[in-house]
Design an enzyme around this catalytic site. Structure first.
Site, short mmCIF file in Angstrom:
data_model
loop_
_atom_site.label_atom_id
_atom_site.label_comp_id
_atom_site.label_asym_id
_atom_site.label_seq_id
_atom_site.Cartn_x
_atom_site.Cartn_y
_atom_site.Cartn_z
N CYS A 99 -6.06 -16.48 -31.13
CA CYS A 99 -6.90 -17.64 -30.86
C CYS A 99 -7.54 -18.15 -32.15
O CYS A 99 -7.78 -17.39 -33.08
CB CYS A 99 -7.98 -17.22 -29.86
SG CYS A 99 -9.31 -18.40 -29.64
N GLN A 154 -26.84 -28.60 -28.17
CA GLN A 154 -26.43 -27.38 -28.86
C GLN A 154 -25.91 -26.35 -27.86
O GLN A 154 -26.48 -26.16 -26.79
CB GLN A 154 -27.62 -26.79 -29.63
CG GLN A 154 -28.09 -27.65 -30.80
CD GLN A 154 -27.18 -27.54 -32.02
OE1 GLN A 154 -26.16 -26.87 -32.00
NE2 GLN A 154 -27.56 -28.22 -33.10
N ASP A 178 -29.43 -35.33 -38.09
CA ASP A 178 -28.63 -34.29 -37.43
C ASP A 178 -27.24 -34.85 -37.16
O ASP A 178 -26.85 -35.05 -36.01
CB ASP A 178 -29.32 -33.84 -36.14
CG ASP A 178 -28.63 -32.64 -35.51
OD1 ASP A 178 -27.72 -32.06 -36.14
OD2 ASP A 178 -29.00 -32.27 -34.38
N CYS A 235 -24.26 -29.02 -39.57
CA CYS A 235 -23.30 -28.06 -39.02
C CYS A 235 -22.13 -27.84 -39.98
O CYS A 235 -21.15 -27.19 -39.63
CB CYS A 235 -22.79 -28.50 -37.66
SG CYS A 235 -22.02 -30.13 -37.64
#
Length: 449
Positions: A79, A281, A379, A406
């Site tokens: 995976c 999130q 963000d 991120c």
């Protein structure tokens, strides 16, 4: 010495890349190997070569790293998700700190204090959302995740990162697929119905189950509803229409088949309503820790105007609203903006306003209105901010920015741009939102010089 395909070489594993592959060097050439751990000494079988690097697979492990552990997932080596399931969590945290530090120094050319990574107490079962690609063969549903750098599905109905309830939901979809003669979408031909199964579960135990389809309606929808509503916590059953030939999972149109259009979660003491398209999130507990860092960096006293760009369902801004004079949020997804407005209403917050639009265009509109924020929250998605956005932010002249990222690489790039605009990064705190994967978030405190 040249390395050729099918060569077998002895390799000392030195580090891990941003995509989770291990890397070592042989005669000055970088050799990337999935599944190896820093400190391993291996025999690597070379499967691909180029002038600058090679790719290998593990033929034999000669010396096991002290950081190597036995993976407890049968498909983790296939995976594309859990790159670090064969590595101690301490080593994973060490890597994630190094990744942020390297990006800031190498890409951003910045000398910034970087705090220790805020690690997770819970490294399994933390994901509150999952989007399973599917394949159907002879009436049997195969749902799982894509193999590394491919669209080949690795079946995994009981992923250790997901909530246990998701397995029950997949069983319900499997029953429906078999008994309603459902076909799966084929990317090559553009035919077939079921593309993805999209599931959400909140900390309050509420579940949203959504079928993403290449069509206008869902056959035997009553059967699917009956099976899903047997599961404790299911509050919403919906279908998302996506007939586009693209890799985007959700289309723009979602229809509720049963129950509520939204589900509710409790975060930082507030209640949030979530629709399928709302950004939220995926790790509840770590999100609260990340927001605590962001709030401390915002340094609010009750007199500030806060502009929350890329605000999603309004979560960051709303958790700070009681410490601010005014919160203004911009978000491009209309459903998320509706959620943000509704979330403000649910929580009795009357000093927050939300607008639908691209972050750059929305910021320009606020500028036209004469908004002069004291604090700007950024963000953005993984690709980072539009460069033009920083021109608007510079003219708005906030005294402080809180950048939630991120992706360390785009964070470093954007912080370098902000430095040119007269804003210096004071410190950065990485937060491990995605244990056992290569991803790491970071929060940066940026102040006007």
């Amino acid at each position: 010495m040249d390395i050729k395909k099918n060569d077998e070489i002895k390799l000392n594993i030195e580090a891990v890349t941003s995509e989770g592959s291990a890397v070592g060097h042989y005669d000055g050439i970088a050799v990337f190997v999935r599944g190896a751990v820093p400190g391993d000494i291996i025999i690597a079988h070379i499967i691909k070569t180029s002038k600058r690097y090679c790719i290998g697979i593990i033929k034999e492990i000669i010396t096991y790293s002290e950081s190597r552990i036995k993976s407890d997932c049968p498909v983790s080596d296939k995976c594309g998700g859990c790159s670090f399931r064969n590595m101690t969590y301490a080593e994973e945290i060490k890597y994630k700190y190094g990744r942020v530090k390297d990006a800031i120094q190498r890409i951003g050319h910045l000398d910034v204090p970087i705090n220790e990574v805020v690690g997770a107490e819970k490294t399994d079962g933390y994901r509150n959302k999952c989007q399973y690609p599917v394949s159907i063969c002879d009436g049997e549903l195969f749902a799982g995740f894509y193999a590394y750098k491919s669209h080949r599905i690795i079946p995994c109905a009981s992923c250790k990162l997901q909530n246990e309830a998701f397995g029950e939901c997949l069983d319900a979809f499997s029953f429906w697929v078999k008994n309603a003669d459902i076909s799966s979408y084929d990317e090559k031909t553009g035919r077939g119905l079921l593309r993805h199964i999209y599931l959400r579960r909140t900390s309050l135990g509420e579940i949203m189950a959504c079928a993403v389809i290449n069509g206008d309606s869902l056959p035997e929808k009553e059967m699917l509803i009956e099976e899903l509503t047997k599961i404790s916590g299911v509050k919403s059953v919906c279908v998302n229409i996506n007939k586009e030939n693209s890799n985007v999972i959700l289309g723009e149109k979602t229809l509720t088949l049963w129950g509520s259009d939204t589900i509710r979660d409790r975060l930082c003491g507030l209640i949030f309503e979530l629709s399928p398209n709302s950004f939220y999130q995926v790790n509840h507990d770590q999100c609260e820790r990340l927001y605590a860092v962001a709030e401390s960096y915002a340094g609010l006293t009750g007199n500030e105007t806060v502009v929350d760009l890329y605000c999603g369902a309004g979560t960051i801004g709303l958790t700070m609203a009681d410490k601010a004079k005014r919160v203004l949020g911009i978000e491009i997804v209309p459903q998320a903006v509706d959620n943000a407005k509704r979330n403000a209403e649910i929580n009795g917050i009357d000093n927050a306003e939300y607008f639908c639009g691209d972050a750059f265009e929305g910021a320009k509109e606020l500028e036209k209105r004469g908004i002069t924020p004291d604090v700007v929250i950024l963000d953005p998605p993984r690709k980072g901010c539009q460069k033009e956005l920083f021109d608007v932010v510079e003219r708005m002249n906030p005294k402080r920015l809180v950048y939630v990222s991120c992706d360390a690489s785009t964070l470093a790039r954007d912080l370098a741009i902000l430095k040119e605009k007269g804003y210096i990064t004071k410190e950065i705190t990485p937060v491990d939102m995605f244990p056992r994967t290569p991803h790491v978030e970071a929060v940066a405190l940026v102040e006007r010089i």
